[in-house]
Design a protein around this motif. Structure first.
Motif, PDB file in Angstrom:
ATOM      1  N   GLN A 504     -66.924   8.764 -50.018  1.00 22.01           N
ATOM      2  CA  GLN A 504     -65.688   7.978 -49.926  1.00 22.01           C
ATOM      3  C   GLN A 504     -65.985   6.561 -50.420  1.00 22.01           C
ATOM      4  N   PHE A 505     -66.062   6.398 -51.747  1.00 20.80           N
ATOM      5  CA  PHE A 505     -66.578   5.154 -52.305  1.00 20.80           C
ATOM      6  C   PHE A 505     -65.680   3.954 -51.994  1.00 20.80           C
ATOM      7  N   GLY A 506     -64.374   4.119 -52.146  1.00 22.11           N
ATOM      8  CA  GLY A 506     -63.466   2.996 -51.906  1.00 22.11           C
ATOM      9  C   GLY A 506     -63.549   2.461 -50.492  1.00 22.11           C
ATOM     10  N   PRO A 507     -63.375   3.328 -49.473  1.00 19.25           N
ATOM     11  CA  PRO A 507     -63.490   2.824 -48.097  1.00 19.25           C
ATOM     12  C   PRO A 507     -64.872   2.291 -47.772  1.00 19.25           C
ATOM     13  N   ASN A 508     -65.925   2.959 -48.253  1.00 22.34           N
ATOM     14  CA  ASN A 508     -67.281   2.585 -47.857  1.00 22.34           C
ATOM     15  C   ASN A 508     -67.741   1.285 -48.511  1.00 22.34           C
ATOM     16  N   ALA A 509     -67.521   1.144 -49.809  1.00 27.27           N
ATOM     17  CA  ALA A 509     -68.047  -0.013 -50.537  1.00 27.27           C
ATOM     18  C   ALA A 509     -67.090  -1.199 -50.533  1.00 27.27           C
ATOM     19  N   TYR A 510     -65.793  -0.935 -50.396  1.00 27.29           N
ATOM     20  CA  TYR A 510     -64.791  -1.997 -50.444  1.00 27.29           C
ATOM     21  C   TYR A 510     -64.247  -2.319 -49.052  1.00 27.29           C
ATOM     22  N   SER A 511     -63.569  -1.317 -48.457  1.00 28.56           N
ATOM     23  CA  SER A 511     -62.756  -1.578 -47.271  1.00 28.56           C
ATOM     24  C   SER A 511     -63.585  -1.855 -46.029  1.00 28.56           C
ATOM     25  N   LYS A 512     -64.572  -1.017 -45.741  1.00 26.15           N
ATOM     26  CA  LYS A 512     -65.313  -1.179 -44.490  1.00 26.15           C
ATOM     27  C   LYS A 512     -66.094  -2.490 -44.457  1.00 26.15           C
TER      28      LYS A 512
END
Length: 796
Positions: A504-512
């Motif tokens: 889950q690249f977007g949530p892991n690298a950006y959002s979280k």
């Protein structure tokens, strides 16, 4: 880089010193794990990187300067280039080879990194997606074609290409303090990035027969050689972005004469490539407070119809940058205005390039969003240092020094949805913001995506909030991350994971990461402490190569907050926040409690306070003839207890004595009036998710008033699973709401509310007495008991 909603990933592990494993010393305990210091999880401080998180006195980094000429063949869609690289070895090491990146090889079917996606038979397909498998894979004609690699004198250099990386073996060792000058000539076929994907390439507009080129990762680029990694030569798979060296660039681009170019740095020959009218408008824009069209919409529409066979060369220069990108098309409208950065009085040209398809949005918003971004980021990090900041509409999102590519086109009638507008503003802010992370604060994107995407997304959120108080930010607020953190553990990985391993690249690298920083700022540290520490990190590592430990340590060093528990839980772990109100016990005082009777207790005097067992040290010390004990040597120290311990004091040790406990005193009328409305509430909390967080409560009383309380996360330090907290109020509580502002990313809010109307609410009583003045035990006192010295009738 702004990602699309649907994200795929790969499953190859790469390790570079850090571990994503959340090591714990006492995993079986209910305490002492989540608040354990990171310790050896972080690298050992040294002369290059200190324990405070700042660069050490021995810090160094290498440098690369580029002199490049490029020829864009629009008919063949081919780029031909020649570069001279001057590489400076500032490291303490001797280098007998160097590594360069050939990122364009990722577009090749035979030269790419080989990180394939898993695949299954589709339920449905179309003729464009479906093709017969050819083995071995045929060369699709893309990727870098190296024509010549030589030293400064033209002598061939031996080199080896390994997929997306090239090693050049040096004829002699490059020692500390020396520089190497070498040349590379190359060409490649420019891919259709709309069909093939990727960050660079061309987009074709079938209606007018024109291309829009975004030239990125277009030249062989030096890899980073560092104190923490050595050569960062991990293959480019299309996911993990870039690790790059700072340097100075001189770039000449030969393109069709009717093309307009935007690029990293400043153009040095506008007067030769622009018309006199365009040059006059550019001069006007240099002092304008509103965007001025330098190339107008009418000029762009006319240029679309006439494909010039003449050519022009644009010359650009950029200093202290880690990369160079450019864009070229005859479709461009170009506007600009001057922006002054208050912190350093830097005069910046904010500019935008966009085709007519985006005119309705970009003409109104893009350049102003550029200006707002560099000014706001300058407040939260460091003053923007470059002379230019540019936004290019290219139907994607990607960042480079002083230039970025964004999306945002209108419908054919010029209208647009609110989602398109907000998405366009958000992506401009995000990609322009990347000038700070990682273009200036130059982290290793190939290894740690969160250090640029996460930190940038957080600062993007701060900037969106200052753009419009109603801006619908999707990354940053704590409540927006909860769906991701609810996922099963086998679908999650820690933030501290290599880019290629993240599903889950977007949530892991950006959002979280962005959410975690916002929780630190708003809920844990407070804005003042956080902002000071965040600016300190930016200042310390501007134009340098930071690693995660440098960020973690600086945030603690500059704030005085021990945040290891937060890094451990939020960055190294996958546990979610789910704190629940388990039970509320309600009690009122019994104001008419009868006095407690005086209590008598029988006891005997204390026996000698000697160890029950004579340990080996005492036995050996007593047998050692060389040891003389101090109390044996100084007779003044041999008091009653010296003799008592040795059985030399004789008295009745079996005699019983009596000690009396004071009788309780009832409340008087004044006390009863004081406590008549008092109610006690014991709130039991349970940590269901595993990740500790502050406990934030909103009390709503029967009279409609509210009170708030916040306990720091350290309330869990002695029991990380369950904790209780008791409150006394002189009015009745109607409800208790846990995390009322949804600021801790709690994934389950249904267990966060208690109401006094609940069927399980029962009120009990507790006894309340009046405290005797001067009562209570005194430390070191006998508390009314006869001591052995008194029983023996002795005073010494």
């Amino acid at each position: 880089m702004k990602l699309k909603t649907v994200l795929l990933s790969f499953s190859v592990f790469a390790y570079t010193g850090f571990t994503a494993q959340n090591i714990q010393n006492n995993p079986g305990s209910n305490h002492g794990n989540r608040f354990e210091q990171l310790g050896t999880i972080l690298p050992t401080p040294n002369i290059y990187r200190t324990a405070s998180g700042s660069p050490g006195h021995g810090y160094w980094q290498n440098k690369a300067d580029y002199d490049i000429t490029a020829y864009l063949d629009e008919d063949k869609r081919n780029l031909k280039g020649s570069e001279t690289i001057t590489y400076y070895n500032n490291s303490p090491d001797d280098l007998d080879y160097i590594w360069l990146q050939l990122d364009e090889n990722e577009q090749s079917t035979v030269k790419n990194a080989g990180f394939q996606f898993p695949s299954t038979l589709p339920a449905a397909s179309n003729d464009q997606q479906l093709k017969v498998t050819e083995l071995p894979e045929k060369d699709n004609g893309y990727g870098v074609n190296l024509e010549k690699v030589t030293d400064a004198s033209g002598n061939p250099l031996k080199y080896t290409v390994n997929k997306t990386m090239m090693r050049i073996d040096l004829p002699k060792v490059l020692k500390k303090g020396e520089k190497l000058v070498f040349k590379v000539d190359w060409n490649y076929n420019i891919p259709n990035r709309i069909k093939m994907g990727g960050r660079g390439g061309y987009e074709n507009f079938a209606e007018d027969g024109n291309d829009l080129y975004t030239m990125t990762q277009w030249y062989p680029r030096m890899c980073v050689y560092s104190d923490f990694h050595g050569w960062q030569n991990h293959q480019f798979t299309g996911r993990g972005e870039f690790a790059l060296v700072f340097g100075n660039f001189k770039v000449s681009m030969n393109v069709p004469a009717d093309h307009i170019i935007g690029g990293t740095g400043e153009c040095k020959n506008y007067d030769q490539v622009l018309t006199s009218d365009q040059m006059a408008r550019y001069r006007k824009a240099e002092s304008a407070a509103e965007p001025i069209e330098i190339v107008t919409l009418d000029e762009a529409k006319k240029a679309e119809k006439n494909h010039s066979k003449q050519r022009k060369t644009w010359n650009f220069e950029a200093n202290d940058v880690r990369d160079f990108a450019w864009t070229s098309s005859r479709k461009f409208v170009w506007d600009g205005m001057r922006v002054t950065i208050p912190e350093n009085n830097n005069k910046v040209m904010a500019m935008s390039f966009y085709p007519k398809e985006a005119y309705g949005l970009y003409r109104k918003y893009s350049t102003k969003a550029v200006a707002h971004t560099i000014k706001t980021y300058s407040e939260f990090t460091i003053p923007y240092p470059y002379p230019v900041a540019q936004s290019v509409e290219a139907a994607n999102g990607m960042e480079y020094p002083m230039i970025c590519f964004n999306f945002g086109r209108t419908e054919k009638d010029g209208t647009y949805s609110e989602g398109t507008k907000n998405g366009m503003i958000g992506v401009v802010i995000h990609e322009v913001g990347h000038n700070f992370f990682p273009m200036i604060i130059n982290s290793d994107e190939r290894q740690w995506s969160w250090m640029d995407e996460g930190l940038n997304t957080f600062t993007e959120y701060l900037t969106e909030e200052k753009w419009d108080n109603k801006f619908p930010s999707k990354r940053g607020p704590a409540w927006t991350i909860t769906d991701y953190m609810k996922l099963p553990k086998d679908q999650l990985e820690p933030i501290m994971s290599n880019s290629e391993n993240i599903i889950q690249f977007g949530p892991n690298a950006y959002s979280k990461p962005a959410t975690g920083l916002n929780i630190l700022r708003e809920t844990i540290m407070g804005r003042e402490l956080f902002d000071k520490a965040f600016k300190t990190y930016a200042k310390r590592w501007a134009f340098k190569h930071p690693e995660p430990a440098d960020f973690f340590r600086t945030m603690e060093d500059a704030s005085g907050e021990d945040l290891d528990w937060f890094w451990r839980g939020w960055f190294y772990g996958t546990d979610p926040v789910d704190i629940a109100i388990d039970k509320v016990t309600v009690a009122v005082p019994d104001l008419n409690t009868p006095p407690r009777d005086a209590k008598e207790t029988k006891y005997k005097v204390e026996k000698p306070l000697q160890n029950d067992f004579e340990d080996i040290s005492k036995i050996r010390n007593k047998a050692d003839k060389n040891i003389t004990f101090y109390v044996d040597k100084d007779k003044e120290l041999q008091d009653f207890y010296y003799r008592y311990d040795r059985g030399q004091e004789k008295f009745d040790t079996e005699k019983e004595y009596t000690v009396k406990t004071e009788a309780g005193q009832p409340l008087d009328a004044k006390d009863k009036e004081k406590f008549k409305n008092l109610t006690g509430y014991q709130i039991d909390f349970v940590n269901k998710g595993g990740l500790v967080m502050p406990i934030i409560l909103e009390f709503t009383f029967e009279d409609g008033t509210k009170l708030y309380d916040k306990s720091s996360a350290q309330i869990w330090r002695q029991n990380e699973q369950k904790v209780s907290k008791t409150f006394y109020f002189d009015k009745k509580i109607k409800s208790i709401q846990l995390d009322p502002m949804r600021e801790t990313a709690d994934i389950e809010t249904s267990n966060n509310l208690w109401s006094s109307n609940g069927t399980d609410t029962q009120v009990s009583k507790f006894q309340l007495f009046k405290q005797k003045q001067g009562g209570g035990p005194v430390r070191g006192g006998a508390n009314g008991k006869v001591n052995p010295m008194q029983a023996g009738g002795k005073k010494s």
